[in-house]
Enzyme design. Structure first.
Site, PDB file in Angstrom:
ATOM      1  N   ARG A  99      -1.302   5.181  13.087  1.00  0.00           N
ATOM      2  CA  ARG A  99      -0.289   4.698  14.024  1.00  0.00           C
ATOM      3  C   ARG A  99      -0.709   5.015  15.454  1.00  0.00           C
ATOM      4  O   ARG A  99      -1.457   5.965  15.712  1.00  0.00           O
ATOM      5  CB  ARG A  99       1.090   5.257  13.696  1.00  0.00           C
ATOM      6  CG  ARG A  99       1.231   6.740  13.887  1.00  0.00           C
ATOM      7  CD  ARG A  99       2.624   7.169  13.476  1.00  0.00           C
ATOM      8  NE  ARG A  99       2.782   8.596  13.653  1.00  0.00           N
ATOM      9  CZ  ARG A  99       3.130   9.173  14.780  1.00  0.00           C
ATOM     10  NH1 ARG A  99       3.359   8.453  15.851  1.00  0.00           N
ATOM     11  NH2 ARG A  99       3.230  10.487  14.867  1.00  0.00           N
ATOM     12  N   LYS A 110       3.944  -6.575  12.247  1.00  0.00           N
ATOM     13  CA  LYS A 110       3.183  -6.951  11.052  1.00  0.00           C
ATOM     14  C   LYS A 110       3.519  -8.371  10.583  1.00  0.00           C
ATOM     15  O   LYS A 110       4.672  -8.703  10.342  1.00  0.00           O
ATOM     16  CB  LYS A 110       3.485  -5.948   9.939  1.00  0.00           C
ATOM     17  CG  LYS A 110       2.731  -6.203   8.656  1.00  0.00           C
ATOM     18  CD  LYS A 110       2.685  -4.960   7.827  1.00  0.00           C
ATOM     19  CE  LYS A 110       2.142  -5.214   6.442  1.00  0.00           C
ATOM     20  NZ  LYS A 110       1.936  -3.973   5.699  1.00  0.00           N
ATOM     21  N   ARG A 118       0.842  -1.197   0.000  1.00  0.00           N
ATOM     22  CA  ARG A 118       0.000   0.000   0.000  1.00  0.00           C
ATOM     23  C   ARG A 118       0.870   1.238   0.000  1.00  0.00           C
ATOM     24  O   ARG A 118       2.021   1.209   0.377  1.00  0.00           O
ATOM     25  CB  ARG A 118      -0.902   0.014   1.230  1.00  0.00           C
ATOM     26  CG  ARG A 118      -2.052  -0.972   1.165  1.00  0.00           C
ATOM     27  CD  ARG A 118      -2.966  -0.841   2.364  1.00  0.00           C
ATOM     28  NE  ARG A 118      -3.620   0.459   2.403  1.00  0.00           N
ATOM     29  CZ  ARG A 118      -3.421   1.369   3.347  1.00  0.00           C
ATOM     30  NH1 ARG A 118      -2.586   1.159   4.328  1.00  0.00           N
ATOM     31  NH2 ARG A 118      -4.061   2.530   3.313  1.00  0.00           N
TER      32      ARG A 118
HETATM   33  C1  BTN Z   1       0.865  -3.939   2.348  1.00  0.00           C
HETATM   34  O1  BTN Z   1       1.035  -4.420   3.461  1.00  0.00           O
HETATM   35  O2  BTN Z   1       1.162  -2.760   2.104  1.00  0.00           O
HETATM   36  C2  BTN Z   1       0.277  -4.798   1.278  1.00  0.00           C
HETATM   37  C3  BTN Z   1       1.235  -5.879   0.862  1.00  0.00           C
HETATM   38  C4  BTN Z   1       0.680  -6.757  -0.220  1.00  0.00           C
HETATM   39  C5  BTN Z   1       1.722  -7.671  -0.797  1.00  0.00           C
HETATM   40  C6  BTN Z   1       1.123  -8.661  -1.728  1.00  0.00           C
HETATM   41  S1  BTN Z   1       2.278  -9.935  -2.139  1.00  0.00           S
HETATM   42  C7  BTN Z   1       1.191 -10.527  -3.378  1.00  0.00           C
HETATM   43  C8  BTN Z   1       0.607  -9.310  -4.064  1.00  0.00           C
HETATM   44  N1  BTN Z   1       1.478  -8.851  -5.117  1.00  0.00           N
HETATM   45  C9  BTN Z   1       2.012  -7.665  -4.856  1.00  0.00           C
HETATM   46  O3  BTN Z   1       2.791  -7.036  -5.582  1.00  0.00           O
HETATM   47  N2  BTN Z   1       1.531  -7.208  -3.687  1.00  0.00           N
HETATM   48  C10 BTN Z   1       0.628  -8.144  -3.064  1.00  0.00           C
END
Ligand code: BTN
Length: 268
Positions: free
Chosen positions: A265, A129, A64
């Site tokens: 946060r 996380k 994100r």
């Molecule tokens: C976050 O925590 O900000 C979201 C992370 C999401 C990661 C997953 S891994 C599979 C899919 N492909 C990506 O490029 N991103 C999501």
């Protein structure tokens, strides 16, 4: 020379899915840039199945707020699910919260304790996380929206791993449960929770899932700061409303924050 991994056992995955197996079309790539990007750029035809794309390695995993999703060989389970909404189903606004809830349920069933959710969709254990969700809508004019739901779950992080933007640090399944199940079993466990969760969300919206989400709200009734694009808001976290928006009790009253480019946060 990149570390090589055995090919995923798709038969074991189908067996673990049991009666749900025919609902899915699952591909597992050795490498790709990002499973979300592949599904967004080349979405499979809507053939009534739920298309899942997993990758053993992602060269450019995305998180994100334009962040990277960092990957180490064998370090995380990374996959994306393409979900076609039926026409006139719930707006996708609260979708990522529903996905977070499905992840929590799967992890709890696997025996991971103290799993909680940070709005909109980080999965935390004791503030660190464990997993993240990136929901992106398929572009274009469609009768009904379709969403690519990307999930990254930390399995085994290097001891010195630093995760950008993660104040509480990161954790992994090895730390939280000892040796985790095989990745095929983990994926099956998550899809088993995700499928009925998405069906409920599509039919009834986030409202029906809200109570369950509130119980897992990592910041319930705690002082928080929400850093948005234009302003920062400080107050007490009241959790999510019926539409999945974040509610914060501020000095000026309750503020409703819609999913967007904000980060939440804890204030100590
Ligand atoms: C976050 O925590 O900000 C979201 C992370 C999401 C990661 C997953 S891994 C599979 C899919 N492909 C990506 O490029 N991103 C999501």
């Amino acid at each position: 020379m990149p570390e090589s991994f055995p090919a995923p056992d798709l038969a074991a995955l189908a067996q673990a899915l049991g009666p749900l197996a025919p609902a899915f079309d699952i591909r597992w790539l050795e490498d790709c840039d990002s499973t979300n990007s592949v599904l967004l750029e080349m979405p499979p035809e809507d053939d009534g199945k739920v298309h899942v794309l997993a990758a053993t390695r992602q060269a450019a995993g995305r998180g994100r707020r334009g962040r990277q999703w960092l990957a180490w060989p064998g370090g995380s389970l990374t996959f994306s699910v393409l979900w076609h909404f039926v026409p006139a189903s719930s707006a996708p606004a609260g979708l990522s919260l529903a996905v977070g809830l499905a992840l929590v349920r799967a992890l709890e069933k696997l025996g991971v304790a103290a799993v909680a959710l940070k709005w909109p969709n980080d999965v935390l254990v004791h503030g660190a996380k464990l997993a993240g969700v990136l929901v992106e809508l398929l572009p274009g004019r469609r009768a009904a929206p379709a969403a690519v739901i990307g999930i990254g779950l930390n399995l085994r992080l290097p001891a010195n791993a630093i995760i950008p933007g993660q104040a509480g640090g990161a954790t992994d399944l090895v730390r939280e449960m000892g040796e985790p199940p095989a990745r095929e079993h983990l994926l099956a466990a998550i899809l088993t929770e995700l499928h009925p969760m998405l069906a409920t969300y599509e039919r009834a919206g986030f409202g029906l899932l809200r109570n369950a989400w509130q119980k897992r709200n990592a910041f319930a009734n705690l002082p928080v700061q929400v850093n948005g694009e234009s302003a920062n808001i400080a107050g007490i976290c009241l959790g999510a409303d019926e539409d999945g928006a974040l509610l914060v009790h501020t000095a000026a009253g309750v503020r409703r924050i819609l999913a967007g480019e904000v980060s939440l946060r804890l204030v100590s």
